[in-house]
Design a protein around this motif. Structure first.
Motif, PDB file in Angstrom:
ATOM      1  N   MET A   1      51.829  30.315  45.335  1.00 20.67           N
ATOM      2  CA  MET A   1      50.863  31.338  46.445  1.00 20.67           C
ATOM      3  C   MET A   1      51.421  32.523  46.608  1.00 20.67           C
ATOM      4  N   ILE A   2      52.677  32.768  46.627  1.00 22.86           N
ATOM      5  CA  ILE A   2      53.113  34.225  46.757  1.00 22.86           C
ATOM      6  C   ILE A   2      52.504  35.311  45.994  1.00 22.86           C
ATOM      7  N   PRO A   3      52.731  35.006  44.480  1.00 21.69           N
ATOM      8  CA  PRO A   3      51.963  36.178  43.710  1.00 21.69           C
ATOM      9  C   PRO A   3      50.522  36.166  43.866  1.00 21.69           C
ATOM     10  N   ILE A   4      49.711  35.206  44.348  1.00 22.57           N
ATOM     11  CA  ILE A   4      48.426  34.971  44.404  1.00 22.57           C
ATOM     12  C   ILE A   4      47.896  35.697  45.684  1.00 22.57           C
ATOM     13  N   ILE A   5      48.604  35.671  46.793  1.00 22.61           N
ATOM     14  CA  ILE A   5      48.535  36.309  47.916  1.00 22.61           C
ATOM     15  C   ILE A   5      48.779  37.861  47.962  1.00 22.61           C
TER      16      ILE A   5
ATOM     17  N   ASN B   1      37.034  37.226  51.820  1.00 23.26           N
ATOM     18  CA  ASN B   1      37.972  36.454  50.528  1.00 23.26           C
ATOM     19  C   ASN B   1      39.401  36.423  50.789  1.00 23.26           C
ATOM     20  N   PHE B   2      39.990  37.493  51.355  1.00 24.90           N
ATOM     21  CA  PHE B   2      41.544  37.655  51.793  1.00 24.90           C
ATOM     22  C   PHE B   2      41.760  36.490  52.766  1.00 24.90           C
TER      23      PHE B   2
ATOM     24  N   PHE C   1      48.726  39.677  45.077  1.00 17.17           N
ATOM     25  CA  PHE C   1      47.471  40.357  44.545  1.00 17.17           C
ATOM     26  C   PHE C   1      46.585  40.702  45.280  1.00 17.17           C
ATOM     27  N   LEU C   2      46.189  39.747  46.041  1.00 13.45           N
ATOM     28  CA  LEU C   2      44.641  39.688  46.943  1.00 13.45           C
ATOM     29  C   LEU C   2      45.245  40.847  48.015  1.00 13.45           C
ATOM     30  N   MET C   3      46.361  40.901  48.420  1.00 15.47           N
ATOM     31  CA  MET C   3      46.416  42.003  49.641  1.00 15.47           C
ATOM     32  C   MET C   3      46.313  43.111  48.997  1.00 15.47           C
ATOM     33  N   PHE C   4      47.161  43.449  47.850  1.00 16.48           N
ATOM     34  CA  PHE C   4      46.969  44.532  47.139  1.00 16.48           C
ATOM     35  C   PHE C   4      45.618  45.201  46.931  1.00 16.48           C
ATOM     36  N   LYS C   5      44.663  44.196  46.462  1.00 17.12           N
ATOM     37  CA  LYS C   5      43.324  44.456  46.090  1.00 17.12           C
ATOM     38  C   LYS C   5      42.808  44.784  47.433  1.00 17.12           C
ATOM     39  N   LEU C   6      42.949  44.379  48.476  1.00 16.43           N
ATOM     40  CA  LEU C   6      42.178  44.529  49.696  1.00 16.43           C
ATOM     41  C   LEU C   6      42.797  46.158  50.230  1.00 16.43           C
TER      42      LEU C   6
END
Length: 118
Positions: free
Chosen positions: A56-60, A22-23, A62-67
């Motif tokens: 896109m920067i906040p979305i990326i 997903n990331f 957020f996904l990076m920190f979730k991963l």
């Protein structure tokens, strides 16, 4: 009991693979498709150069920190994708890695035991 414990670890492993997929999809595929669609629709360049990266920067992130928050090997409890130095070594090893960077598990699965993360 041992079989149930192994199945639980495999479920956590499959969850890690799903998070990684997903990331990668969110960071590489989705923005590329959006950029191509916006270019084909002849949208004003300010949307591509200013608004799209700001969105896109906040979305990326957020996904990076979730991963990274879920980057725990079910077997050795260390970082699955990150090595001892705290890096992914290179981007390609992150995309294609299927074994833990510390313990190397899970070992190669035979063809009849092959597990897909779909």
């Amino acid at each position: 009991m041992e079989k149930q414990f192994a199945d639980e670890k495999m479920q956590k492993y499959l969850r890690l693979m799903r998070l990684r997929r997903n990331f990668v999809f969110s960071v590489l595929v989705f923005p590329s498709v959006v950029i191509v669609v916006l270019m084909l629709a002849r949208v004003d360049e300010k949307y591509l150069s200013i608004y799209f990266p700001i969105t896109m920067i906040p979305i990326i992130l957020f996904l990076m920190f979730k991963l990274l928050a879920n980057d725990i090997c079910p077997w050795c409890k260390c970082g699955f994708f990150m090595n001892d130095l705290g890096s992914f070594v290179n981007g390609l090893s992150f995309i294609f890695r299927k074994q833990c960077s510390h313990c190397g598990k899970p070992e190669k699965l035979s063809k009849n035991e092959d597990v897909h993360d779909s």
